[in-house]
Motif scaffolding. Structure first.
Motif, PDB file in Angstrom:
ATOM      1  N   VAL A 140       0.834  -1.204   0.000  1.00 15.49           N
ATOM      2  CA  VAL A 140       0.000   0.000   0.000  1.00 15.49           C
ATOM      3  C   VAL A 140       0.871   1.257   0.000  1.00 15.49           C
ATOM      4  O   VAL A 140       0.607   2.222  -0.742  1.00 15.49           O
ATOM      5  N   ARG A 141       1.912   1.270   0.816  1.00 14.16           N
ATOM      6  CA  ARG A 141       2.803   2.432   0.862  1.00 14.16           C
ATOM      7  C   ARG A 141       3.465   2.666  -0.491  1.00 14.16           C
ATOM      8  O   ARG A 141       3.609   3.814  -0.945  1.00 14.16           O
ATOM      9  N   LEU A 142       3.880   1.597  -1.151  1.00 18.37           N
ATOM     10  CA  LEU A 142       4.480   1.724  -2.477  1.00 18.37           C
ATOM     11  C   LEU A 142       3.483   2.311  -3.468  1.00 18.37           C
ATOM     12  O   LEU A 142       3.813   3.216  -4.251  1.00 18.37           O
ATOM     13  N   HIS A 143       2.257   1.812  -3.442  1.00 20.53           N
ATOM     14  CA  HIS A 143       1.250   2.280  -4.388  1.00 20.53           C
ATOM     15  C   HIS A 143       0.830   3.724  -4.115  1.00 20.53           C
ATOM     16  O   HIS A 143       0.570   4.485  -5.042  1.00 20.53           O
ATOM     17  N   LEU A 144       0.767   4.103  -2.859  1.00 23.76           N
ATOM     18  CA  LEU A 144       0.455   5.500  -2.542  1.00 23.76           C
ATOM     19  C   LEU A 144       1.528   6.441  -3.079  1.00 23.76           C
ATOM     20  O   LEU A 144       1.245   7.584  -3.455  1.00 23.76           O
TER      21      LEU A 144
END
Length: 410
Positions: A140-144
């Motif tokens: 999720v952090r990567l995609h954000l």
């Protein structure tokens, strides 16, 4: 072509020059190697030492080596949990002048474990659920941040203990791409790859007899999807509240803070009839408790560790005579926090002998001591002081714990 070292720190080239770049990695003598567990990789990877640092050296072609080096530097600037890039070494040749592949040099992540070394003893399903949680948060952090991984898997991730949970770090950015924003299709593609890769890795463990008999590899592959979607929805969904009831917005922000995220930018719109308000967190930044603890104390920890230490800090501050929130004559929180570090945190951690700590960092040791304090206090039905907790922990807990910890110390 002459040997070239592109490095992030001027000290690294001089240290790296001492390594045997004229030899293929698989032929490096033992005297240059550090015996640490390695995960599965499509490239040859070795751990070595450069000065006081343990480094990971990965052999690959020049163009992907330079690309991954740049990608890891970008992720570092974005604050994404990933290995630190130190250098790229190109122009390698053997003693006869024949070309050798370039190498990417990264800093070894202290206290980290590749997933296969964690399964050398059968891992309980509850622990595996925590791994899925950590990997979902990382994705999720990567995609954000607009990063499409392209190869999310357990093999491309390192895990560190984080106050009873785990923190996940990206270790391979070779297939990744950065974009201003990811589309739903790009995110779904990454998630589907993660599902397939994780199920395949767990099927391999099952075939080798290293998987708990109650674990279904296919179901656990699906679990990453469910955990990711639940977290993504919480971080990005629009909420509609009655007009004037702004405490609902504050409650939503607090819930995001509890998950470890700050709302850096938001969008609030009134409905045309004026009856409702829509709230959308447009930009969220991970590491809410990390930043708060770092600001107060200077301690740089994992997110769950920071949350636990902040709770203890707040409890301790409430016992201090000069703690008076809102009173201009009272001590500032930063002053009290540094006093807590000096008088409580550091002496407590130092009481645990270095040779008994294994791969645990100071924040994890302190968390373990707080857990043990709670257990002893519950059993005794009264509060147990930290000095007694440390003594009991050293004599009754650490000897057993060290037998089950994987050898990941640098």
């Amino acid at each position: 072509m002459a040997l070239q070292i592109s490095a992030t720190n001027p000290e690294h080239p001089a240290l790296l020059l001492e390594l045997p770049w004229h030899l293929p990695l698989e032929d490096w003598p033992e005297e240059y190697l550090v015996p640490l567990p390695r995960g599965i990789s499509r490239h040859v990877v070795r751990y070595s030492r450069a000065g006081d640092e343990v480094i990971a050296v990965k052999e690959l072609a020049e163009r992907p080596a330079l690309r991954e080096y740049d990608m890891l530097r970008n992720l570092d600037r974005l604050g994404i949990p990933s290995v630190d890039p130190l250098a790229v070494v190109t122009g390698r040749t053997d003693d006869s002048g024949a070309p050798l592949e370039s190498v990417l040099v990264t800093r070894h992540l202290g206290g980290s474990m590749p997933y296969r070394s964690m399964f050398e003893t059968t891992m309980r399903p509850a622990t595996m659920h925590r791994l899925m949680d950590a990997l979902a948060v990382l994705l999720v952090r990567l995609h954000l941040a607009g990063f499409a991984w392209g190869d999310c898997s357990l093999s491309n991730t390192l895990f560190r203990r984080d106050a009873g949970a785990y923190a996940a770090y990206l270790v391979d950015a070779e297939t990744g791409d950065l974009h201003p924003q990811l589309s739903t299709g790009q995110r779904d593609y990454d998630l589907d790859l993660a599902r397939v890769n994780i199920s395949g890795e767990l099927l391999d463990l099952e075939a080798s007899g290293a998987l708990h008999p109650s674990v279904d590899p296919i179901e656990f592959g699906m679990e990453i999807c469910a955990r990711y979607r639940g977290l993504w929805d919480e971080l990005t969904r629009a909420s509609v509240y009655p007009a004037g009831e702004y405490h609902y917005i504050e409650r939503r922000i607090r819930r995001l803070n509890d998950l470890g995220f700050d709302v850096a930018e938001m969008q609030i719109e009134h409905a045309s009839n004026g009856d409702t308000v829509s709230f959308v967190p447009k930009v969220v930044d991970a590491g809410h408790h990390q930043r708060q603890l770092l600001r107060l104390t200077g301690l740089d920890t994992e997110e769950n560790q920071a949350r636990r230490l902040l709770n203890d800090l707040e409890s301790w501050m409430a016992t201090q005579d000069d703690y008076a929130p809102g009173d201009p004559l009272g001590a500032r929180p930063e002053v009290l926090a540094h006093r807590w570090v000096r008088e409580v945190f550091r002496p407590t951690v130092r009481a645990v002998p270095v040779e008994l700590r294994g791969a645990m960092d100071p924040a994890e040791i302190y968390h373990q001591l707080l857990e043990h304090r709670w257990y002893l206090s519950e059993r005794a039905q009264h509060d147990i002081g930290l000095d007694a907790v440390v003594e009991d922990y050293i004599h009754n807990i650490l000897p057993t714990a060290r037998k089950t910890l994987q050898p990941t110390a640098e």
